[in-house]
Design an enzyme around this catalytic site. Sequence first.
Site, mmCIF file in Angstrom:
data_model
loop_
_atom_site.group_PDB
_atom_site.id
_atom_site.type_symbol
_atom_site.label_atom_id
_atom_site.label_comp_id
_atom_site.label_asym_id
_atom_site.label_seq_id
_atom_site.Cartn_x
_atom_site.Cartn_y
_atom_site.Cartn_z
ATOM 1 N N HIS A 1 -20.979 10.634 14.910
ATOM 2 C CA HIS A 1 -22.139 11.271 14.296
ATOM 3 C C HIS A 1 -22.431 10.697 12.908
ATOM 4 O O HIS A 1 -23.525 10.192 12.682
ATOM 5 C CB HIS A 1 -22.067 12.796 14.277
ATOM 6 C CG HIS A 1 -23.271 13.317 13.586
ATOM 7 N ND1 HIS A 1 -24.525 13.255 14.148
ATOM 8 C CD2 HIS A 1 -23.456 13.749 12.327
ATOM 9 C CE1 HIS A 1 -25.424 13.656 13.276
ATOM 10 N NE2 HIS A 1 -24.801 13.960 12.168
ATOM 11 N N TYR B 1 -25.809 8.371 9.944
ATOM 12 C CA TYR B 1 -26.305 8.472 8.564
ATOM 13 C C TYR B 1 -25.954 7.240 7.757
ATOM 14 O O TYR B 1 -26.585 6.964 6.733
ATOM 15 C CB TYR B 1 -25.813 9.763 7.902
ATOM 16 C CG TYR B 1 -26.361 10.960 8.648
ATOM 17 C CD1 TYR B 1 -27.733 11.159 8.739
ATOM 18 C CD2 TYR B 1 -25.529 11.831 9.316
ATOM 19 C CE1 TYR B 1 -28.252 12.201 9.475
ATOM 20 C CE2 TYR B 1 -26.037 12.879 10.050
ATOM 21 C CZ TYR B 1 -27.403 13.061 10.130
ATOM 22 O OH TYR B 1 -27.902 14.091 10.869
ATOM 23 N N HIS C 1 -34.518 10.031 21.908
ATOM 24 C CA HIS C 1 -34.197 10.492 20.546
ATOM 25 C C HIS C 1 -33.675 9.352 19.681
ATOM 26 O O HIS C 1 -34.153 9.123 18.579
ATOM 27 C CB HIS C 1 -33.170 11.628 20.629
ATOM 28 C CG HIS C 1 -32.480 11.934 19.330
ATOM 29 N ND1 HIS C 1 -33.120 12.566 18.284
ATOM 30 C CD2 HIS C 1 -31.208 11.689 18.904
ATOM 31 C CE1 HIS C 1 -32.263 12.702 17.269
ATOM 32 N NE2 HIS C 1 -31.100 12.172 17.630
ATOM 33 N N PHE C 2 -32.706 8.581 20.217
ATOM 34 C CA PHE C 2 -32.132 7.597 19.286
ATOM 35 C C PHE C 2 -32.965 6.327 19.169
ATOM 36 O O PHE C 2 -32.746 5.533 18.271
ATOM 37 C CB PHE C 2 -30.637 7.352 19.531
ATOM 38 C CG PHE C 2 -30.217 6.691 20.807
ATOM 39 C CD1 PHE C 2 -30.519 5.373 21.056
ATOM 40 C CD2 PHE C 2 -29.449 7.399 21.732
ATOM 41 C CE1 PHE C 2 -30.082 4.770 22.214
ATOM 42 C CE2 PHE C 2 -29.012 6.796 22.896
ATOM 43 C CZ PHE C 2 -29.335 5.467 23.135
ATOM 44 N N HIS C 3 -33.973 6.156 20.022
ATOM 45 C CA HIS C 3 -34.877 5.036 19.744
ATOM 46 C C HIS C 3 -35.905 5.413 18.674
ATOM 47 O O HIS C 3 -36.483 4.536 18.044
ATOM 48 C CB HIS C 3 -35.538 4.529 21.034
ATOM 49 C CG HIS C 3 -34.607 3.623 21.795
ATOM 50 N ND1 HIS C 3 -33.679 4.102 22.678
ATOM 51 C CD2 HIS C 3 -34.418 2.279 21.740
ATOM 52 C CE1 HIS C 3 -32.967 3.080 23.164
ATOM 53 N NE2 HIS C 3 -33.401 1.973 22.612
ATOM 54 N N ARG D 1 -29.244 9.103 31.717
ATOM 55 C CA ARG D 1 -29.098 7.918 30.880
ATOM 56 C C ARG D 1 -27.950 7.075 31.420
ATOM 57 O O ARG D 1 -27.269 7.480 32.366
ATOM 58 C CB ARG D 1 -28.834 8.320 29.422
ATOM 59 C CG ARG D 1 -27.529 9.049 29.213
ATOM 60 C CD ARG D 1 -27.306 9.478 27.765
ATOM 61 N NE ARG D 1 -26.973 8.358 26.893
ATOM 62 C CZ ARG D 1 -26.349 8.491 25.710
ATOM 63 N NH1 ARG D 1 -26.003 9.694 25.265
ATOM 64 N NH2 ARG D 1 -26.083 7.436 24.965
ATOM 65 N N ARG D 2 -27.715 5.910 30.836
ATOM 66 C CA ARG D 2 -26.597 5.020 31.178
ATOM 67 C C ARG D 2 -26.502 4.771 32.679
ATOM 68 O O ARG D 2 -25.426 4.834 33.255
ATOM 69 C CB ARG D 2 -25.268 5.641 30.734
ATOM 70 C CG ARG D 2 -25.118 5.842 29.251
ATOM 71 C CD ARG D 2 -23.743 6.410 28.977
ATOM 72 N NE ARG D 2 -23.445 6.539 27.580
ATOM 73 C CZ ARG D 2 -23.055 7.669 27.002
ATOM 74 N NH1 ARG D 2 -22.925 8.774 27.715
ATOM 75 N NH2 ARG D 2 -22.777 7.697 25.721
#
Length: 598
Positions: A232, A236, A383-385, A446-447
């Site tokens: 996580h 950041y 989300h992470f793109h 996913r994956r």
Amino acid sequence: MSEAGSTYIDAFPAEAKVVRAAFYSSFLALAIGGLFGVVQTLHRTDVYRFMDSADYYTVLTAHGVLLAITFTIFFLVGVFTWAITTSLDRGVEDIRFTWAWYGLMVLGTALVAIPIFAGFTDSIDMSASVLFTFYAPLQAHPLFYLGLVLFVVGTWLAGVDWFRSWLAWKAENPDERIPLPTFMVLTTTLMWYIATLGVAIAILAFLLPWSLGLIDSVNPLLTRTLFWFFGHPVVYFWLMPAYMMWYIMLPKVSGGKLFSDPLARVVFVLFLILSVPTGIHHQYLDPGIAEGFKFIAMTNTMFLLLPSLLTAFTVVASMEHGARQRGGEGYFGWLKALPWRDPVFTGMALAGLMFAAAGFSGMINAGMNINYLVHNTFWVVGHFHLTVGTAVALTFMAVTYWFLPQVTGRALWNRSVALVQVVLWFVGMTFMSNAMHRAGLLGVPRRTAEPQYDGFEFEAAVGSVGELNAQIALGGILLTLSLALFFANVVGTAFNGKSDSLPANGYAETLSGSEDAPLVLDNLKLWTAIAVVLVIFAYTFPILSIVDRGGLFGPDVNPFPVSLDTLPVLGLVLEQYVTTALATAGELTGSIVTEVTP
Ligand code: HAS
Ligand code: CU
């Protein structure tokens, strides 16, 4: 700050070379990783398949590692070195040390890449198709873990370099406030030191000895938990340098000043304190961690929204200030006065806009109950793109257009191409990530190389799976075009002639400066101590209970890919199940019979 009119390479020629090398390393990873990205979108959506689906996971590993780790971190060590030297106005203490940590990162990357790429051929007995989230039971060749260790140690030494510069500066300027960019680098580095402890233990104590055959098994839940302890906060580590650019560069290119230096400091302190004790929000669906611990992680995550919400306010206020300096008026009319033709500005502004959407999908992920709906679906990929793939990547590409002249002494090859590039990224990502989110809501996993099952259709309330796939493939193609334009500019600039009329090195001034920030904000020891205490609170009990139940080295878990030996084991398990089920059914029937018989 360096004297007016001089570029970074004029002021710090030796440092500019390292920063440039870091940027070029980062771009190489971006090129290869990006290429794998489009291969995946076309494969998954069944638009164009030229590889075996079994190779999909090798491609996915290369894509994830090269982009999430190599591209981002090489870029940010370059930016941080620039930020430290520029804001303290002094070169690094020993340039050989700087080259040494850069070299270690390069060596680490090379070692990681060897087994990953060997995974494409059977002729080399090596592979590391373990994805970017490399926890057990997936197992990689030892070189993969060794390379990661060297890479991370390289980043630790980079941190030492930055701290050395600051301490040397402090000895000469005992009464001055830490300059804001340096403050941001130091807090991010401290956060990184705490976060990487998790992955260092996971690799050195478990995964590396396991892949070397020194220990027979590991406790998969333990290595997962240690991974997310790092997995996580690493997000950041990517975001904070992008935020740094939004705070110190975006106001400047908007034509104004940073709204508040104290607020910016508060934001970075909050990230230092709260980034790590939240990792369990990636494990809401892991059996073996009590709900209470998950609840604590959720609460911490919700608090962690605060620094981003403060950022949204401060950064937009600074943009508005810039727009009004440029003659902008009205409630929303000022938006028109922003320098939309400047790729550096537009790239960062669009990245910020996308991140507002990303924040919402993050909040949804973070809710324990609603996470059950989206976990392990294509939603998370959407989300992470938006986050690392846009807020971070697009910001990095946009500021590259400012940095390239600074570190090469050459004018940017083509500003119009740069502008088209950043807009194309935004448009491509709008198609791709929106469709990914929607597909996730239908349950598309996913994956997975071939997400469609035989005899089963995902049902869409609006649109269809075909339409979603078309959007994802289209988005992927636009992103690839955008990358091609980006590299055209990087290469074109490298071959441009030297220029004497480049903008000077520097960053935004502040409306409310460090003199308004309470002194305690600069007390890095205090914030680090609080961060450590919170981590101890959040992780001691979950980890103890995981070890208590599963053992430090776990039950005998076989590494994947599963060999055929496991089939008899599966048979045994199945037999156990059937016997137990039959027995329970027998007991149940017995008790029902007793109950209804008077
Ligand atoms: Fe996340 C999964 C929760 C932020 C990356 N996240 C992931 C994964 C990645 C990732 C890579 O709680 C997948 C890992 C894997 O492989 O399994 N995430 C959050 C939350 C936030 C968040 C609460 N994520 C990020 C960032 C990332 C990132 C940042 C990379 C850089 N995420 C989760 C959760 C999961 C997760 C669960 C697990 C899901 C699962 O089940 O697997 C927050 O930090 C977000 C806060 C953001 C905001 C937005 C503020 C808005 C701003 C914009 C200002 C506008 C400007 C422009 C400047 C509150 C700052 C204005 C422009 C004008 C023109 C006016
Ligand atoms: Cu997270």
